[in-house]
Every structure is written in structure tokens, then in C-alpha cells.
Design a protein around this motif. Structure first.
Motif, PDB file in Angstrom:
ATOM      1  N   TRP A  55       0.124 -31.565   1.564  1.00  0.00           N
ATOM      2  CA  TRP A  55       1.148 -32.283   2.335  1.00  0.00           C
ATOM      3  C   TRP A  55       1.971 -31.335   3.181  1.00  0.00           C
ATOM      4  O   TRP A  55       2.327 -30.246   2.754  1.00  0.00           O
ATOM      5  CB  TRP A  55       2.067 -33.059   1.384  1.00  0.00           C
ATOM      6  CG  TRP A  55       1.306 -34.106   0.635  1.00  0.00           C
ATOM      7  CD1 TRP A  55       0.665 -33.949  -0.561  1.00  0.00           C
ATOM      8  CD2 TRP A  55       1.047 -35.431   1.056  1.00  0.00           C
ATOM      9  NE1 TRP A  55       0.042 -35.113  -0.923  1.00  0.00           N
ATOM     10  CE2 TRP A  55       0.261 -36.048   0.065  1.00  0.00           C
ATOM     11  CE3 TRP A  55       1.419 -36.186   2.167  1.00  0.00           C
ATOM     12  CZ2 TRP A  55      -0.172 -37.356   0.142  1.00  0.00           C
ATOM     13  CZ3 TRP A  55       1.006 -37.498   2.252  1.00  0.00           C
ATOM     14  CH2 TRP A  55       0.213 -38.069   1.251  1.00  0.00           C
ATOM     15  N   GLU A  56       2.293 -31.773   4.394  1.00  0.00           N
ATOM     16  CA  GLU A  56       3.124 -30.988   5.301  1.00  0.00           C
ATOM     17  C   GLU A  56       4.298 -31.842   5.780  1.00  0.00           C
ATOM     18  O   GLU A  56       4.164 -33.048   5.953  1.00  0.00           O
ATOM     19  CB  GLU A  56       2.314 -30.521   6.514  1.00  0.00           C
ATOM     20  CG  GLU A  56       1.227 -29.533   6.157  1.00  0.00           C
ATOM     21  CD  GLU A  56       0.498 -29.016   7.378  1.00  0.00           C
ATOM     22  OE1 GLU A  56       1.151 -28.831   8.434  1.00  0.00           O
ATOM     23  OE2 GLU A  56      -0.714 -28.824   7.287  1.00  0.00           O
ATOM     24  N   ASP A  57       5.418 -31.166   6.012  1.00  0.00           N
ATOM     25  CA  ASP A  57       6.596 -31.857   6.542  1.00  0.00           C
ATOM     26  C   ASP A  57       6.428 -32.093   8.042  1.00  0.00           C
ATOM     27  O   ASP A  57       5.785 -31.309   8.738  1.00  0.00           O
ATOM     28  CB  ASP A  57       7.862 -31.024   6.321  1.00  0.00           C
ATOM     29  CG  ASP A  57       8.243 -30.947   4.852  1.00  0.00           C
ATOM     30  OD1 ASP A  57       7.936 -31.902   4.120  1.00  0.00           O
ATOM     31  OD2 ASP A  57       8.832 -29.934   4.449  1.00  0.00           O
ATOM     32  N   LEU A  58       7.012 -33.157   8.502  1.00  0.00           N
ATOM     33  CA  LEU A  58       7.030 -33.467   9.932  1.00  0.00           C
ATOM     34  C   LEU A  58       8.487 -33.747  10.311  1.00  0.00           C
ATOM     35  O   LEU A  58       8.936 -34.899  10.358  1.00  0.00           O
ATOM     36  CB  LEU A  58       6.135 -34.667  10.230  1.00  0.00           C
ATOM     37  CG  LEU A  58       5.828 -34.958  11.688  1.00  0.00           C
ATOM     38  CD1 LEU A  58       5.141 -33.771  12.369  1.00  0.00           C
ATOM     39  CD2 LEU A  58       4.960 -36.192  11.797  1.00  0.00           C
ATOM     40  N   PRO A  59       9.271 -32.675  10.572  1.00  0.00           N
ATOM     41  CA  PRO A  59      10.715 -32.832  10.758  1.00  0.00           C
ATOM     42  C   PRO A  59      11.119 -33.632  11.998  1.00  0.00           C
ATOM     43  O   PRO A  59      12.196 -34.205  12.024  1.00  0.00           O
ATOM     44  CB  PRO A  59      11.222 -31.393  10.848  1.00  0.00           C
ATOM     45  CG  PRO A  59      10.040 -30.582  11.227  1.00  0.00           C
ATOM     46  CD  PRO A  59       8.838 -31.288  10.684  1.00  0.00           C
ATOM     47  N   GLU A  60      10.301 -33.679  13.007  1.00  0.00           N
ATOM     48  CA  GLU A  60      10.656 -34.404  14.242  1.00  0.00           C
ATOM     49  C   GLU A  60      10.012 -35.785  14.318  1.00  0.00           C
ATOM     50  O   GLU A  60       9.840 -36.336  15.401  1.00  0.00           O
ATOM     51  CB  GLU A  60      10.263 -33.574  15.463  1.00  0.00           C
ATOM     52  CG  GLU A  60      11.006 -32.255  15.572  1.00  0.00           C
ATOM     53  CD  GLU A  60      12.519 -32.431  15.654  1.00  0.00           C
ATOM     54  OE1 GLU A  60      12.979 -33.318  16.407  1.00  0.00           O
ATOM     55  OE2 GLU A  60      13.233 -31.702  14.953  1.00  0.00           O
ATOM     56  N   ALA A  61       9.688 -36.369  13.181  1.00  0.00           N
ATOM     57  CA  ALA A  61       9.004 -37.667  13.162  1.00  0.00           C
ATOM     58  C   ALA A  61       9.927 -38.784  13.617  1.00  0.00           C
ATOM     59  O   ALA A  61      11.123 -38.784  13.337  1.00  0.00           O
ATOM     60  CB  ALA A  61       8.502 -37.963  11.755  1.00  0.00           C
ATOM     61  N   GLU A  62       9.335 -39.723  14.341  1.00  0.00           N
ATOM     62  CA  GLU A  62      10.010 -40.953  14.700  1.00  0.00           C
ATOM     63  C   GLU A  62       9.247 -42.092  14.034  1.00  0.00           C
ATOM     64  O   GLU A  62       8.058 -41.975  13.769  1.00  0.00           O
ATOM     65  CB  GLU A  62      10.028 -41.155  16.210  1.00  0.00           C
ATOM     66  CG  GLU A  62      10.857 -40.114  16.936  1.00  0.00           C
ATOM     67  CD  GLU A  62      10.900 -40.336  18.427  1.00  0.00           C
ATOM     68  OE1 GLU A  62      11.989 -40.183  18.993  1.00  0.00           O
ATOM     69  OE2 GLU A  62       9.864 -40.658  19.022  1.00  0.00           O
TER      70      GLU A  62
END
Length: 95
Positions: A55-62
Motif C-alpha cells: 500500500w502507498e499513500d496518495l496525499p493529493e487525492a481528490e
């Protein structure tokens, strides 16, 4: 050419209808990334939540809310209501 009141009235109605058509636009509504947190995505086909390396983070997700059609102010209010959030968290993308 007749230029009496009937013709003028008809011309005004047509121009109002054209303006109404112009104001009816399509938008994609999303919740802006500043109002979203803790989004992670799986980087392979094994979606086991117990393996953090998958799993990876997606900090700029909308977050996609939907596609709407109408006047911008009304679309904004409807999208916010559908997402149960404030209108200031919504971003509209005209399509």
C-alpha cells in the motif's frame, strides 16, 4: 417585417432561453485534496490489508462525487449535499 410588441416580446423570450441554455453547463464534482486524508492505494494485485508494503499513500487525492449539469451555484450546492460536506470543499471541473 413586423416590429410591434408581439415581435419584441418573442425576441426577449428567445434571448432568455438562449441565456438559460448557456448557463446550463456540465461539471465533474470532486472533494478537494485539502479536505481529504488517509487515502491509500494498492500497488499490485495482492490487496491484503495486512501487508503494508503493498500500500502507498496518495496525499493529493481528490474524491470523485459525480457529473452534474446546471448552473454553477446550484451544482455546487447539490454536489456538497450529495457528499455531505461544505461547498468550500468542492471543486467543479467544467466539461
Amino acid at each position: 417585417m413586423y416590429t410591434g410588441p408581439m415581435w419584441i416580446s418573442c425576441q426577449r423570450q428567445c434571448s432568455r432561453a438562449e441565456r438559460k441554455e448557456d448557463s446550463m453547463k456540465k461539471y465533474v464534482a470532486v472533494i478537494e485534496s485539502c479536505a481529504v486524508r488517509d487515502v491509500r492505494f494498492c500497488n499490485n494485485v495482492y490487496t491484503d490489508p495486512m501487508h503494508n508494503e503493498y500500500w502507498e499513500d496518495l496525499p493529493e487525492a481528490e474524491i470523485f462525487i459525480g457529473v452534474y449539469e446546471g448552473e454553477r451555484k446550484e451544482v455546487l450546492a447539490q454536489a456538497a449535499a450529495d457528499a455531505r460536506t461544505d461547498i468550500y470543499n468542492i471543486r467543479l471541473i467544467e466539461i
